[in-house]
Write an enzyme that holds these catalytic residues in place. Structure first.
Site, PDB file in Angstrom:
ATOM      1  N   CYS A 380       0.927   3.928  -9.685  1.00  0.00           N
ATOM      2  CA  CYS A 380       1.746   3.434  -8.568  1.00  0.00           C
ATOM      3  C   CYS A 380       3.241   3.584  -8.889  1.00  0.00           C
ATOM      4  CB  CYS A 380       1.356   2.011  -8.198  1.00  0.00           C
ATOM      5  SG  CYS A 380       1.746   1.653  -6.480  1.00  0.00           S
ATOM      6  N   HIS A 519      -4.312   2.324  -7.298  1.00  0.00           N
ATOM      7  CA  HIS A 519      -4.640   1.487  -8.459  1.00  0.00           C
ATOM      8  C   HIS A 519      -6.095   1.690  -8.885  1.00  0.00           C
ATOM      9  CE1 HIS A 519      -0.942  -0.905  -8.609  1.00  0.00           C
ATOM     10  NE2 HIS A 519      -0.901  -0.665  -7.315  1.00  0.00           N
ATOM     11  N   GLU A 521      -7.499   0.957 -11.558  1.00  0.00           N
ATOM     12  CA  GLU A 521      -8.020  -0.149 -12.369  1.00  0.00           C
ATOM     13  C   GLU A 521      -8.810  -1.163 -11.543  1.00  0.00           C
ATOM     14  OE1 GLU A 521      -4.897   0.354 -11.491  1.00  0.00           O
ATOM     15  OE2 GLU A 521      -3.713  -1.479 -11.325  1.00  0.00           O
TER      16      GLU A 521
HETATM   17  N1  GLN Z   1       7.319  -0.903  -5.979  1.00  0.00           N
HETATM   18  C1  GLN Z   1       6.595   0.262  -5.601  1.00  0.00           C
HETATM   19  C2  GLN Z   1       6.297   0.309  -4.111  1.00  0.00           C
HETATM   20  O1  GLN Z   1       6.349  -0.696  -3.446  1.00  0.00           O
HETATM   21  C3  GLN Z   1       5.311   0.398  -6.386  1.00  0.00           C
HETATM   22  C4  GLN Z   1       4.348  -0.695  -6.097  1.00  0.00           C
HETATM   23  C5  GLN Z   1       3.279  -0.800  -7.148  1.00  0.00           C
HETATM   24  O2  GLN Z   1       3.431  -0.271  -8.240  1.00  0.00           O
HETATM   25  N2  GLN Z   1       2.210  -1.497  -6.856  1.00  0.00           N
HETATM   26  O3  GLN Z   1       5.999   1.352  -3.590  1.00  0.00           O
END
Ligand code: GLN
Length: 547
Positions: A380, A519, A521
């Site tokens: 992410c 994600h 995970e």
């Molecule tokens: N802050 C980033 C976004 O909002 C990544 C979010 C995250 O890593 N879950 O896109």
């Protein structure tokens, strides 16, 4: 008819109610029953989405896009049953529903009260059916005696009363502290906790007692006598080396048998424990050791990255190796030379995160991993920073950045390589988000399908060209920059189905350098390690063999 198991806690928090619930769910499954697990949290946030990970640990995202309590992650990892938004509720959500109804005039003429309006709302949540299951396990967050918890305890008391006998059971988790001065396990806190529970009308059927030592029969008898619980239903829960030993440990203690007996169900059929025997033997018989550095922002609290640390362990289990995870605060690497200290690691991971703080340190780490060819996984925010690093240092876009960080600086924001996503498709539906919208529940959330390019590294890992993974972010890699970056060697191997949103990046000429916008995970399980984590650990393991 669905049987309800209510799991409550007493004496202190953090006794592992979530793990007990999840393990019990797994044991009931091994006896051929279908299960669902639900969490009822007394806090006033509508959901944990806006809470800092320092406050409440990780936010677990479900396929259907709910931001929920991290216990739902345990439930899913132990049972394999995908959690849903209807499996998590908080006082905040209950009260806001009640107040909305009041405004609409649904209760016209009535005085709105905790009993019956709030308790009715809780009960109707408990009754919400997705599909018929044999057992619904409902864990109440917090400990008995908390003021916020009272409406929930009252609601489950009423709920069990309104059903025919034998359809609901109460499992209460307590602590038996060991006093080294007298060399004794003390039962008094448990007695008080049960007394508290009984005073609000709930008589526990089963007590699960956490203790550092096995509970001697004499103590079990004492607890049974004072707490008015059958001696066979006093279950001892001692500390374990791995949480994945819990289902078998509870089986040995007879937790599932006790539940079935209280409910008058047949206990003769032997459970099929193959899955858990296999999981345990993988944990026990791991041979090698890989060391992974995780560079993040909330590293003082391991719960902040719960699913991630578990997924790394699962990746190790797939390779029969132990994984030692060392957590680093990204601020450490703001000075580029500090990244050298990561040399002794077999793999580096940058997880998801929010806000500007620490991002330049993370970019330095990515640069180091790319150049030194240490296996690297970016998740992410981790992937977004990989794109920024590559753009700045390889593609010559020296001012590459994310709108997220520039906004914080109140600088002008032009066309950014990582930009605020304002609209996208969820299936056939167009989702639209304004920048100045409420913060709660407004990200790109939940499972989205993606396609993977054949012949890519990602394809060789997933062994399929269609995947579905869970998201939680506001910003996205700008498609307009993709061609330029591709020409410079950053490969975009996964995209949303409409081809507009980059999902996976990778480079060649590196043992493992992958970034994913989602994600992975959140979907990994001990009996089904996520392929990205299995192959990341495999690459890290190969790294250890090189030195
Ligand atoms: N802050 C980033 C976004 O909002 C990544 C979010 C995250 O890593 N879950 O896109």
């Amino acid at each position: 008819m669905t049987k309800f198991i209510f799991i409550t806690g007493g004496v202190v928090s953090s006794l592992g109610k979530g793990l007990t619930s999840a393990s019990l769910g797994a044991l009931l499954q091994s006896r051929g029953f279908t299960v669902r697990l639900r969490k009822l949290d007394p806090y006033l946030n509508v959901d944990p989405g806006t809470m800092s990970p320092f406050e409440h640990g990780e936010v677990f995202v479900t396929d259907d896009g709910a931001e929920t309590d991290l216990d739902l992650g345990h439930y899913e990892r132990f049972t394999g049953v995908a959690a849903k938004s209807t499996d998590s509720i908080s006082s905040g959500r209950i009260y806001s529903t009640v107040l909305e109804k009041e405004r609409k005039g649904d209760y016209l003429g009535e005085t709105i009260q905790v009993i019956p309006h709030v308790t009715n709302e809780i009960k109707s949540f408990l009754e919400k059916k997705e599909e018929e299951v044999d057992f619904m396990l409902c864990e109440i967050g917090g400990t008995i005696g908390d003021i916020e918890g009272l409406p929930f305890f009252e609601a489950i008391r009423q709920f069990s009363q309104e059903r025919e006998r034998g359809n609901c059971i109460f499992v209460h988790l307590t602590l038996l502290p060991f006093l080294s001065s007298s060399g004794e396990l003390k039962t008094k806190p448990t007695q008080h906790s049960v007394k508290e529970l009984r005073s609000i009308g709930i008589a526990p059927d089963i007590l699960v007692c956490r203790s550092e030592q096995p509970i001697p029969t004499k103590e079990k008898e004492k607890i049974a006598l004072f707490c008015n619980v059958n001696k066979k239903n006093i279950i001892s829960a001692t500390n374990l080396d791995s949480i994945y030993y819990a289902p078998l440990a509870y089986f040995d203690e007879g937790l599932d048998t006790a539940v079935l007996k209280v409910l008058n169900l047949d206990t003769r059929k032997e459970p099929d424990l193959t899955r858990w025997n296999d999981v345990c033997s993988r944990v026990k018989n791991s041979e090698g050791l890989v060391r992974i550095a995780v560079v993040g922002k909330y590293t003082q609290l391991e719960d902040a990255y719960k699913s991630l640390s578990e997924a790394l362990i699962h990746g190790g289990m797939a390779n029969k190796t132990k994984v030692e995870t060392v957590w680093f605060d990204s601020g450490t690497f703001e000075k580029k030379s500090k990244t050298e200290t990561l040399n002794k690691f077999d793999g580096i991971l940058i997880p998801g995160g929010f806000g500007k703080r620490g991002t330049e340190g993370k970019i330095n780490v990515i640069n180091f991993a790319r150049k030194t060819k240490i296996p690297f996984l970016g998740i992410c925010l981790g992937m977004q920073l990989m794109v920024i690093e590559y753009a700045r240092n390889v593609a010559g876009i020296i001012d590459a950045n994310s709108e997220e960080f520039e906004e914080e600086d109140l600088k002008k924001s032009g066309e950014k390589i990582i930009y605020h996503l304002s609209h996208w498709f969820k299936g056939q539906n167009l989702e639209v988000r304004e920048k100045i919208q409420d913060k709660g529940g407004t990200m790109r959330l939940g499972a989205y399908p993606a396609k993977i390019k054949k012949g890519s590294f990602a394809h060789s890992i997933y062994k399929t060209d269609r995947i579905s993974e869970r998201h939680r972010h506001r910003y996205e890699v700008n498609i307009k920059f993709v061609k330029n970056l591709e020409n410079k060697g950053l490969h975009f191997s996964g995209f949303s189905i409409d081809g507009q949103l980059p999902e996976i990046i990778e480079i060649t000429n590196h043992p493992f350098f992958i970034g994913v916008q989602f994600h992975p995970e959140l979907k990994s399980k001990p009996f089904e390690p996520h392929p990205l984590f299995s192959s990341f650990i495999k690459a890290a393991l190969e790294q250890t063999r090189l030195v």
